[in-house]
Design an enzyme around this catalytic site. Structure first.
Site, PDB file in Angstrom:
ATOM      1  N   ASP A  36       1.491  -8.966   1.459  1.00 49.36           N
ATOM      2  CA  ASP A  36       2.470  -8.109   2.156  1.00 49.36           C
ATOM      3  C   ASP A  36       2.830  -8.436   3.238  1.00 49.36           C
ATOM      4  O   ASP A  36       4.103  -8.471   3.758  1.00 49.36           O
ATOM      5  CB  ASP A  36       1.647  -6.690   2.085  1.00 49.36           C
ATOM      6  CG  ASP A  36       2.352  -5.561   2.518  1.00 49.36           C
ATOM      7  OD1 ASP A  36       3.661  -5.866   2.714  1.00 49.36           O
ATOM      8  OD2 ASP A  36       2.085  -4.409   2.496  1.00 49.36           O
ATOM      9  N   GLY A  83      -6.723  -9.044  -3.982  1.00 44.35           N
ATOM     10  CA  GLY A  83      -7.196  -9.333  -2.586  1.00 44.35           C
ATOM     11  C   GLY A  83      -7.909  -8.355  -2.002  1.00 44.35           C
ATOM     12  O   GLY A  83      -9.228  -8.071  -2.523  1.00 44.35           O
ATOM     13  N   SER A 117      -3.497  -6.428  -6.723  1.00 49.99           N
ATOM     14  CA  SER A 117      -4.953  -5.648  -6.142  1.00 49.99           C
ATOM     15  C   SER A 117      -6.116  -6.653  -6.348  1.00 49.99           C
ATOM     16  O   SER A 117      -7.146  -6.202  -6.074  1.00 49.99           O
ATOM     17  CB  SER A 117      -5.112  -4.604  -7.329  1.00 49.99           C
ATOM     18  OG  SER A 117      -4.550  -3.428  -7.076  1.00 49.99           O
ATOM     19  N   TYR A 151      -8.044  -5.295  -2.359  1.00 47.34           N
ATOM     20  CA  TYR A 151      -8.203  -4.130  -3.144  1.00 47.34           C
ATOM     21  C   TYR A 151      -9.316  -4.629  -4.330  1.00 47.34           C
ATOM     22  O   TYR A 151      -9.644  -3.708  -5.168  1.00 47.34           O
ATOM     23  CB  TYR A 151      -7.150  -3.832  -3.989  1.00 47.34           C
ATOM     24  CG  TYR A 151      -6.204  -3.022  -2.754  1.00 47.34           C
ATOM     25  CD1 TYR A 151      -6.432  -2.474  -1.450  1.00 47.34           C
ATOM     26  CD2 TYR A 151      -4.882  -2.201  -3.276  1.00 47.34           C
ATOM     27  CE1 TYR A 151      -5.773  -1.729  -0.771  1.00 47.34           C
ATOM     28  CE2 TYR A 151      -4.149  -1.726  -2.586  1.00 47.34           C
ATOM     29  CZ  TYR A 151      -4.615  -1.280  -1.311  1.00 47.34           C
ATOM     30  OH  TYR A 151      -3.811  -0.626  -0.412  1.00 47.34           O
ATOM     31  N   ASN A 195       0.728  -1.329   0.080  1.00 48.01           N
ATOM     32  CA  ASN A 195      -0.001   0.050   0.051  1.00 48.01           C
ATOM     33  C   ASN A 195       0.910   1.392  -0.056  1.00 48.01           C
ATOM     34  O   ASN A 195       2.133   0.953   0.115  1.00 48.01           O
ATOM     35  CB  ASN A 195      -0.761  -0.049   1.262  1.00 48.01           C
ATOM     36  CG  ASN A 195      -0.124  -0.035   2.469  1.00 48.01           C
ATOM     37  OD1 ASN A 195       0.589   0.845   2.660  1.00 48.01           O
ATOM     38  ND2 ASN A 195      -0.600  -1.002   3.437  1.00 48.01           N
TER      39      ASN A 195
HETATM   40  N1  APR Z   1       2.023 -16.011  -1.867  1.00 45.55           N
HETATM   41  C1  APR Z   1       1.274 -15.362  -3.047  1.00 45.55           C
HETATM   42  N2  APR Z   1       0.242 -14.810  -3.259  1.00 45.55           N
HETATM   43  C2  APR Z   1      -0.253 -14.538  -2.250  1.00 45.55           C
HETATM   44  C3  APR Z   1       0.055 -14.731  -0.679  1.00 45.55           C
HETATM   45  C4  APR Z   1       1.346 -15.572  -0.777  1.00 45.55           C
HETATM   46  N3  APR Z   1       1.934 -15.962   0.331  1.00 45.55           N
HETATM   47  N4  APR Z   1      -0.792 -14.265   0.271  1.00 45.55           N
HETATM   48  C5  APR Z   1      -1.731 -13.923  -0.430  1.00 45.55           C
HETATM   49  N5  APR Z   1      -1.746 -13.963  -1.748  1.00 45.55           N
HETATM   50  C6  APR Z   1      -2.417 -13.327  -2.948  1.00 45.55           C
HETATM   51  C7  APR Z   1      -3.873 -13.034  -2.612  1.00 45.55           C
HETATM   52  O1  APR Z   1      -4.575 -14.543  -2.706  1.00 45.55           O
HETATM   53  C8  APR Z   1      -4.343 -12.529  -3.782  1.00 45.55           C
HETATM   54  O2  APR Z   1      -4.426 -13.099  -4.852  1.00 45.55           O
HETATM   55  O3  APR Z   1      -2.169 -11.961  -3.200  1.00 45.55           O
HETATM   56  C9  APR Z   1      -3.148 -11.380  -4.010  1.00 45.55           C
HETATM   57  C10 APR Z   1      -3.189 -10.111  -3.606  1.00 45.55           C
HETATM   58  O4  APR Z   1      -4.222  -9.853  -2.591  1.00 45.55           O
HETATM   59  P1  APR Z   1      -3.672  -8.909  -1.331  1.00 45.55           P
HETATM   60  O5  APR Z   1      -2.380  -9.377  -0.561  1.00 45.55           O
HETATM   61  O6  APR Z   1      -4.680  -8.674  -0.726  1.00 45.55           O
HETATM   62  O7  APR Z   1      -3.255  -7.475  -2.123  1.00 45.55           O
HETATM   63  P2  APR Z   1      -3.948  -6.358  -2.569  1.00 45.55           P
HETATM   64  O8  APR Z   1      -5.354  -6.863  -3.421  1.00 45.55           O
HETATM   65  O9  APR Z   1      -3.082  -5.718  -3.662  1.00 45.55           O
HETATM   66  O10 APR Z   1      -4.134  -5.408  -1.694  1.00 45.55           O
HETATM   67  C11 APR Z   1      -3.039  -4.749  -1.012  1.00 45.55           C
HETATM   68  O11 APR Z   1      -3.421  -5.290   1.321  1.00 45.55           O
HETATM   69  O12 APR Z   1      -2.540  -6.075   2.931  1.00 45.55           O
HETATM   70  C12 APR Z   1      -2.748  -5.161   2.278  1.00 45.55           C
HETATM   71  O13 APR Z   1      -0.689  -4.098   2.777  1.00 45.55           O
HETATM   72  C13 APR Z   1      -1.585  -4.413   1.761  1.00 45.55           C
HETATM   73  O14 APR Z   1      -3.005  -2.449   1.825  1.00 45.55           O
HETATM   74  C14 APR Z   1      -2.532  -3.393   1.061  1.00 45.55           C
HETATM   75  C15 APR Z   1      -3.352  -3.992   0.534  1.00 45.55           C
END
Ligand code: APR
Length: 172
Positions: free
Chosen positions: A34, A119, A117, A121, A24
């Site tokens: 993250d 998850g 984005s 987002y 983020n």
């Molecule tokens: N390895 C690979 N992919 C993963 C893992 C992992 N260990 N853990 C989660 N994912 C996947 C999720 O299933 C999703 O498909 O990563 C993708 C992105 O999801 P999020 O982590 O929720 O990221 P995003 O949608 O970009 O949201 C970003 O989430 O935690 C916060 O700090 C981050 O605020 C920011 C937001």
């Protein structure tokens, strides 16, 4: 020549030059991928991130990989999905393009991306995957040190979507 691979699993354990984080704008950690990256990399990653002073949406910044096998983490900030009329597509493409640019500047050969984005987002998965694959292919076609790109899918649904977008012979 570049090699695009699709795999299902945990991005934090990969032995590649760089893994990309779905961060983020604060770059100070969070949940999802993250949180997993910060846990696996150790507290030094947060120290390095603090020194970066945040990052705009659609942009990316690099740190070392700390305790990870990967030498670098490229922190990319994807857009929050707001219905698709707020520049989300271009901002998401920006993440992949900037990460590929930074990787090329560092002479990185192999890089792994999560599904940025899609998850917390809430960016639609199919639409995000199409943008990711197209942007990475375009960047690789411009000539780059990057020879191997891995799309790391955490869910079966994402895995199926990416496999359909990256058919053989691009599969491993
Ligand atoms: N390895 C690979 N992919 C993963 C893992 C992992 N260990 N853990 C989660 N994912 C996947 C999720 O299933 C999703 O498909 O990563 C993708 C992105 O999801 P999020 O982590 O929720 O990221 P995003 O949608 O970009 O949201 C970003 O989430 O935690 C916060 O700090 C981050 O605020 C920011 C937001």
């Amino acid at each position: 020549m570049h090699d695009i691979r699709v795999m299902k699993g945990d991005i934090t354990v990969l032995d590649v030059d760089a893994i990309v984080n779905a961060a983020n704008t604060t770059l100070l950690g969070g949940g999802g991928v993250d949180g997993a990256i910060h846990r696996a990399a150790g507290p030094q990653l947060l120290d390095e991130c603090r020194a970066l002073g945040g990052c705009q949406t659609g942009e990316a910044k690099i740190t070392s990989g700390c305790r990870l096998l990967a030498r670098y983490v490229i922190h990319a900030v994807g857009p929050v999905w707001k219905g698709g009329h707020h520049g989300e597509d271009e901002l998401l493409a920006g993440c992949y393009r900037r990460a590929m640019d930074i990787a090329a500047q560092k002479g990185i050969c192999s890089i792994a991306f999560p599904c940025i984005s899609t998850g917390v987002y809430r960016f639609p998965k199919q639409r995000a995957a199409s943008i990711a694959v197209r942007t990475v292919r375009d960047a690789a076609a411009r000539g780059s040190s990057v020879k191997t790109v891995v799309f790391v899918c955490f869910s079966e649904e994402d895995y199926e979507i990416y496999l359909a977008l990256c058919p053989s012979p691009e599969r491993p």
